[in-house]
Motif scaffolding. Structure first.
Motif, PDB file in Angstrom:
ATOM      1  N   ASP A  82      48.008  34.792  39.362  1.00 26.89           N
ATOM      2  CA  ASP A  82      46.965  35.711  38.641  1.00 26.89           C
ATOM      3  C   ASP A  82      47.188  35.886  37.312  1.00 26.89           C
ATOM      4  OD1 ASP A  82      45.301  38.144  37.799  1.00 26.89           O
ATOM      5  OD2 ASP A  82      44.706  38.199  39.850  1.00 26.89           O
TER       6      ASP A  82
ATOM      7  N   ASP B 135      43.638  33.681  42.097  1.00 27.65           N
ATOM      8  CA  ASP B 135      42.300  34.253  41.117  1.00 27.65           C
ATOM      9  C   ASP B 135      41.651  32.807  40.622  1.00 27.65           C
ATOM     10  OD1 ASP B 135      40.929  35.785  40.045  1.00 27.65           O
ATOM     11  OD2 ASP B 135      42.027  36.394  38.230  1.00 27.65           O
ATOM     12  N   LEU B 136      40.297  33.400  40.232  1.00 28.89           N
ATOM     13  CA  LEU B 136      39.545  32.266  39.754  1.00 28.89           C
ATOM     14  C   LEU B 136      39.654  31.890  38.298  1.00 28.89           C
ATOM     15  CD1 LEU B 136      36.079  32.700  41.765  1.00 28.89           C
ATOM     16  CD2 LEU B 136      37.895  31.256  42.174  1.00 28.89           C
TER      17      LEU B 136
ATOM     18  N   SER C  75      39.500  37.837  43.948  1.00 25.09           N
ATOM     19  CA  SER C  75      38.728  37.641  42.590  1.00 25.09           C
ATOM     20  C   SER C  75      37.983  38.844  42.619  1.00 25.09           C
ATOM     21  CB  SER C  75      38.017  36.588  42.514  1.00 25.09           C
ATOM     22  OG  SER C  75      37.281  36.290  41.356  1.00 25.09           O
TER      23      SER C  75
ATOM     24  N   HIS D 256      35.336  38.312  40.838  1.00 20.29           N
ATOM     25  CA  HIS D 256      33.975  37.753  40.371  1.00 20.29           C
ATOM     26  C   HIS D 256      32.928  37.605  41.601  1.00 20.29           C
ATOM     27  CE1 HIS D 256      35.327  36.631  36.374  1.00 20.29           C
ATOM     28  NE2 HIS D 256      36.509  36.316  36.767  1.00 20.29           N
TER      29      HIS D 256
END
Length: 212
Positions: free
Chosen positions: A20, A66-67, A94, A96
């Motif tokens: 991340d 994480d994205l 995430s 998102h």
């Protein structure tokens, strides 16, 4: 015979890699994970390059990704990790919107997707599920990933896959396709809602084979 548990010896803890680009998120997750008897953070990194190097140098038991990362997309990292280390379970964590990304990360090779707003208990449960070889998604993702009813305008067909579902999985599948929530499906089938979630996970696992 005396077991290691009876002797008070600690059981091996699953090693978790955190990926991340926000230090505060990594630190918070590390504190949460390191408080568990069965989990331990082996490394924290913020970029794709660091993640790939770390996995090669000291392979973890699971990666939490994480994205949005320094140096590229988390989806690109998932694809690379899955290609180079296909047995490594990957859980996406995430902020998102899941409806935009859950199916994509599943196709890329991740085994679960959790929103950062989920409770710590749910995130830990998801982490343990992917470690056990299961798929793990937030309740909202489960409801969105089960495909909607087929229509003449929808070229995607799941008929071949349906033959591989158990009788109960097929019942759950049909209710979810009709738009019923997991809780409504549980009530209709006289099941516990957690049992319905397990059936949904099993269905997704089978559908994953035709998602590319």
């Amino acid at each position: 015979m005396t077991t290691s548990v009876e002797m008070g010896e600690a059981m091996p803890r699953a090693q978790v890699l955190l990926v991340d680009d926000h230090p505060i998120v990594r630190q918070g997750m590390a504190r949460l994970i390191d408080r568990q008897d069965d989990l331990s953070v082996c490394a924290e990194v913020e970029s794709i390059a660091e993640a790939l190097t770390t996995v090669d140098r000291m392979p973890p038991d699971v990666a939490v990704v994480d994205l949005m990362l320094e140096g590229g997309s988390g989806i690109d990292l998932i694809r690379s990790l899955h290609l180079q280390h296909p047995a490594l379970p990957i859980l996406v964590l995430s902020m998102h919107e899941e409806r935009l990304y859950a199916e994509r990360v599943l196709r890329a090779g991740a085994r679960g997707y959790m929103m950062k707003r989920e409770s710590p208990a749910d995130i830990l449960q998801a982490l343990r599920r992917v470690l056990q070889g299961e798929l793990a998604f937030s309740p909202a993702v489960l409801d969105k990933l089960i495909p909607p009813p087929a229509s003449p305008d929808d070229p995607t067909s799941y008929d071949a896959t349906l033959s591989g579902l158990s009788d109960r999985e097929l019942e759950v599948f049909q209710y979810i396709r009709q738009g019923y929530s997991r809780r409504e499906t549980a009530n209709l089938l006289d099941l516990d809602v957690n049992a319905v979630q397990t059936y949904c996970t099993n269905i997704l696992h089978k559908l994953a084979s035709i998602m590319g």
